[in-house]
Design a protein around this motif. Sequence first.
Motif, PDB file in Angstrom:
ATOM      1  N   GLU A   1     -64.173  45.997 179.103  1.00 54.51           N
ATOM      2  CA  GLU A   1     -64.206  44.966 178.074  1.00 54.51           C
ATOM      3  C   GLU A   1     -62.820  44.478 177.666  1.00 54.51           C
ATOM      4  O   GLU A   1     -62.704  43.659 176.769  1.00 54.51           O
ATOM      5  N   VAL A   2     -61.771  44.985 178.291  1.00 54.42           N
ATOM      6  CA  VAL A   2     -60.414  44.579 177.931  1.00 54.42           C
ATOM      7  C   VAL A   2     -59.850  43.657 179.006  1.00 54.42           C
ATOM      8  O   VAL A   2     -60.380  43.570 180.116  1.00 54.42           O
ATOM      9  N   ALA A   3     -58.755  42.999 178.672  1.00 53.97           N
ATOM     10  CA  ALA A   3     -58.081  42.130 179.633  1.00 53.97           C
ATOM     11  C   ALA A   3     -57.542  42.974 180.788  1.00 53.97           C
ATOM     12  O   ALA A   3     -57.340  44.189 180.659  1.00 53.97           O
ATOM     13  N   SER A   4     -57.295  42.339 181.897  1.00 54.45           N
ATOM     14  CA  SER A   4     -56.864  43.076 183.093  1.00 54.45           C
ATOM     15  C   SER A   4     -55.547  43.812 182.881  1.00 54.45           C
ATOM     16  O   SER A   4     -55.299  44.842 183.508  1.00 54.45           O
ATOM     17  N   SER A   5     -54.704  43.333 181.977  1.00 53.38           N
ATOM     18  CA  SER A   5     -53.441  44.024 181.713  1.00 53.38           C
ATOM     19  C   SER A   5     -53.647  45.309 180.903  1.00 53.38           C
ATOM     20  O   SER A   5     -52.785  46.186 180.900  1.00 53.38           O
ATOM     21  N   GLY A   6     -54.788  45.439 180.234  1.00 55.71           N
ATOM     22  CA  GLY A   6     -55.043  46.614 179.410  1.00 55.71           C
ATOM     23  C   GLY A   6     -55.924  47.654 180.052  1.00 55.71           C
ATOM     24  O   GLY A   6     -56.218  48.681 179.447  1.00 55.71           O
ATOM     25  N   VAL A   7     -56.334  47.422 181.297  1.00 53.31           N
ATOM     26  CA  VAL A   7     -57.255  48.357 181.956  1.00 53.31           C
ATOM     27  C   VAL A   7     -56.602  49.713 182.193  1.00 53.31           C
ATOM     28  O   VAL A   7     -57.196  50.752 181.894  1.00 53.31           O
ATOM     29  N   LEU A   8     -55.389  49.731 182.703  1.00 52.54           N
ATOM     30  CA  LEU A   8     -54.727  51.005 182.995  1.00 52.54           C
ATOM     31  C   LEU A   8     -54.471  51.830 181.731  1.00 52.54           C
ATOM     32  O   LEU A   8     -54.812  53.025 181.703  1.00 52.54           O
ATOM     33  N   PRO A   9     -53.891  51.257 180.670  1.00 49.43           N
ATOM     34  CA  PRO A   9     -53.685  52.081 179.461  1.00 49.43           C
ATOM     35  C   PRO A   9     -54.991  52.623 178.865  1.00 49.43           C
ATOM     36  O   PRO A   9     -55.041  53.781 178.444  1.00 49.43           O
ATOM     37  N   VAL A  10     -56.026  51.805 178.828  1.00 48.18           N
ATOM     38  CA  VAL A  10     -57.300  52.266 178.271  1.00 48.18           C
ATOM     39  C   VAL A  10     -57.900  53.355 179.162  1.00 48.18           C
ATOM     40  O   VAL A  10     -58.439  54.349 178.668  1.00 48.18           O
ATOM     41  N   SER A  11     -57.780  53.197 180.476  1.00 53.04           N
ATOM     42  CA  SER A  11     -58.296  54.218 181.397  1.00 53.04           C
ATOM     43  C   SER A  11     -57.558  55.536 181.232  1.00 53.04           C
ATOM     44  O   SER A  11     -58.174  56.611 181.206  1.00 53.04           O
ATOM     45  N   LEU A  12     -56.240  55.462 181.125  1.00 53.70           N
ATOM     46  CA  LEU A  12     -55.450  56.691 180.947  1.00 53.70           C
ATOM     47  C   LEU A  12     -55.737  57.349 179.602  1.00 53.70           C
ATOM     48  O   LEU A  12     -55.800  58.584 179.512  1.00 53.70           O
ATOM     49  N   LEU A  13     -55.912  56.549 178.577  1.00 55.51           N
ATOM     50  CA  LEU A  13     -56.245  57.079 177.257  1.00 55.51           C
ATOM     51  C   LEU A  13     -57.581  57.812 177.295  1.00 55.51           C
ATOM     52  O   LEU A  13     -57.698  58.946 176.816  1.00 55.51           O
ATOM     53  N   GLY A  14     -58.585  57.187 177.890  1.00 54.22           N
ATOM     54  CA  GLY A  14     -59.902  57.832 177.998  1.00 54.22           C
ATOM     55  C   GLY A  14     -59.849  59.107 178.829  1.00 54.22           C
ATOM     56  O   GLY A  14     -60.438  60.121 178.464  1.00 54.22           O
TER      57      GLY A  14
END
Length: 160
Positions: free
Chosen positions: A52-65
């Motif tokens: 649900e996030v922009a493509s630039s935020g996929v990696l940080p959100v994935s690492l956070l999860g």
Amino acid sequence: MTADPSAEPAPAGAEPAPERRPVVVTIAVVLVYVSAFAAVLLGILVLLSRYEVASSGVLPVSLLGAGIILFGLLLVAVASGIARGSRLSRTLATVYLAILILLNAVTIATTDGWDWSAAAQFAVEVLIVLALWLPPGARHFRRPQAADPADQAAASDRAT
């Protein structure tokens, strides 16, 4: 007149009865398990929210999860050691909880959908750390005291 059996001295070779775990520590252990499984669930939900996030935020959100899931599982691994009074488990749990507190703060700051659950996790994790390090919980993790040499000599004299 009946004598109190607990007032009589234990035989020389008998081990003293183990101390009971304080209620605070038992509650902390239950909260550790609840918090750890809730962290895994929150980590999965944060990881799934990467869609649900922009493509630039996929990696940080994935690492956070992934980080939340990892430290939640590590916390499950040390929970039984806490119940047994292991000082190493208490220290490891404190480190893992500190990292989870940091990850929850990052979750609150960077995501919109998980503020309420991350805030609840944050509060429970702080309570667990306090329960493990403040009395009476902290007394459960102290080192066993070595017997006084004079007491050992007296016990050996009584045995002979």
